[in-house]
Write an enzyme that holds these catalytic residues in place. Structure first.
Site, PDB file in Angstrom:
ATOM      1  N   THR A 158      -1.514  -3.823  -6.048  1.00 47.61           N
ATOM      2  CA  THR A 158      -2.887  -3.393  -5.765  1.00 47.61           C
ATOM      3  C   THR A 158      -3.893  -3.910  -6.785  1.00 47.61           C
ATOM      4  O   THR A 158      -5.085  -4.004  -6.482  1.00 47.61           O
ATOM      5  CB  THR A 158      -2.966  -1.862  -5.693  1.00 47.61           C
TER       6      THR A 158
ATOM      7  N   LEU B  41      -8.835  -1.722  -5.290  1.00 45.57           N
ATOM      8  CA  LEU B  41      -8.783  -0.871  -4.095  1.00 45.57           C
ATOM      9  C   LEU B  41      -7.332  -0.544  -3.759  1.00 45.57           C
ATOM     10  O   LEU B  41      -6.788  -0.988  -2.742  1.00 45.57           O
ATOM     11  CB  LEU B  41      -9.486  -1.560  -2.916  1.00 45.57           C
ATOM     12  N   HIS B  42      -6.709   0.263  -4.600  1.00 47.44           N
ATOM     13  CA  HIS B  42      -5.304   0.626  -4.430  1.00 47.44           C
ATOM     14  C   HIS B  42      -5.044   1.239  -3.053  1.00 47.44           C
ATOM     15  O   HIS B  42      -4.176   0.778  -2.299  1.00 47.44           O
ATOM     16  CB  HIS B  42      -4.895   1.633  -5.505  1.00 47.44           C
ATOM     17  N   ASP B  43      -5.794   2.288  -2.726  1.00 46.96           N
ATOM     18  CA  ASP B  43      -5.490   3.079  -1.534  1.00 46.96           C
ATOM     19  C   ASP B  43      -5.896   2.403  -0.223  1.00 46.96           C
ATOM     20  O   ASP B  43      -5.153   2.482   0.759  1.00 46.96           O
ATOM     21  CB  ASP B  43      -6.137   4.457  -1.654  1.00 46.96           C
TER      22      ASP B  43
END
Length: 343
Positions: A204, A270-272
């Site tokens: 990520t 923007l991990h999620d």
């Protein structure tokens, strides 16, 4: 061509990037968001619930049920909330009030109900600590066979952490829960395609949003944009004409400032949202099967996701992504969706 939508259940600790993940799912024609589980993590669980309800109000999707998760981890109180999301979880953003009530059942029950309602079809995506999912597995050990797919944002695989030297935030908040979740899957019993897909920091961190990407998003929504800069006064409010873009920009400004203060530059990972995109299309990333266990006792390594590529796999670990392809898809979906909501 009509796009077939798949039932999706999201378990979130709604901070800034969780909110963008939810908006992405709502904007996606191939997703039918059938429920949202709230878990404490980035902020306390009560604030997470309020954030989820407010987002659904903003997006005119108030029929989606929101459940409240446990107040604590499996072993005790939550740690201090994350600073990069702000005291309310969404930075400088203000969400509309909602008079919708939470479900009468908790988030673990919501997981089980959704899986039983859509056996073999439900796509689960977890972008917070795994407390709710661990409790759901205790209640329904057959959950791995009921899910079509599970995508988890968490961990750091042969890579540094972001909470300690070796541990990633979501896993470190409730390592015991993560250990129980990872132990519930095996390639021998489920086959490789049914193993959870893990989106860790090594993946990520390759997806970094910048003010230029946010300007592209606003343009795709037919909105004016606040072209953010590191030189702006802290907390400068968004002037975007579109309400959804305005919330995104106000949330992202705080996030960008937090990353800048932590030495990453004026950008944010923007991990999620990446995990949400992978839940709908696993082909967006390259994966490698491996065995993941969670360190529970180490003085310096508690919460570490210990990766062994030689043993029988219990997960498919994300190892490669094309950031440009991801951002193109994110903008193609969220921009027009925000435009429709403002019409």
């Amino acid at each position: 061509m009509v796009t077939q939508s798949a039932p999706v259940f999201a378990d979130v600790d709604t901070g800034v990037d969780d909110a963008l993940a939810l908006i992405y799912l709502l904007a996606s024609p191939d997703a039918d968001l059938v429920g949202i589980a709230s878990t404490g993590g980035n902020v306390g669980v009560q604030q997470v619930c309020a954030n989820n309800l407010g987002l659904l109000e903003l997006c005119r999707a108030t029929s989606i049920p929101v459940s409240k998760g446990a107040d604590e981890t499996l072993t005790g109180p939550l740690r201090t909330p994350s600073k990069v999301h702000g005291p309310r979880g969404l930075g400088y953003a203000d969400l509309p009030p909602s008079d919708v009530t939470l479900t009468e059942h908790d988030s673990a029950t919501a997981w089980v109900r959704a899986a039983r309602a859509f056996p073999g079809e439900l796509i689960g995506v977890a972008t917070g600590p795994l407390t709710n999912l661990a409790l759901a597995l205790r209640a329904e050990p057959a959950l791995p066979t009921l899910l079509r797919r599970l995508v988890i944002m968490g961990g750091s695989y042969d890579h540094i952490g972001n909470t300690t030297a070796v541990a990633e935030w979501n896993i470190s908040v409730d390592p015991e829960a993560a250990a129980e979740v990872f132990a519930a899957w095996s390639e021998e019993s489920l086959g490789s395609q049914r193993l959870p897909i893990l989106c860790g920091l090594d993946l990520t961190r390759k997806v970094a949003i910048t003010p230029e990407v946010l300007a592209r998003l606003a343009d795709a929504a037919g909105s004016t944009s606040t072209m953010m800069s590191v030189d702006d006064k802290r907390g400068t409010p968004s002037t975007a004409s579109n309400p959804v873009i305005r919330v995104i920009e106000d949330a992202m400004r705080f996030y960008l400032e937090g990353y800048y203060d932590n030495g990453h530059g004026y950008l944010a990972h923007l991990h999620d949202p990446l995990a949400a995109a992978v839940a709908l299309d696993p082909e967006l990333i390259a994966t490698r099967s491996g065995r993941v266990d969670v360190e529970l006792a180490g003085t310096l390594t508690r919460g570490m996701t210990v990766t062994d590529w030689r043993r029988e796999p219990n997960a498919r670990i994300g190892v490669g992504v094309d950031p440009a392809a991801f951002f193109d898809r994110f903008i193609e979906r969220v921009g027009p969706y925000a435009h429709r909501l403002a019409s």
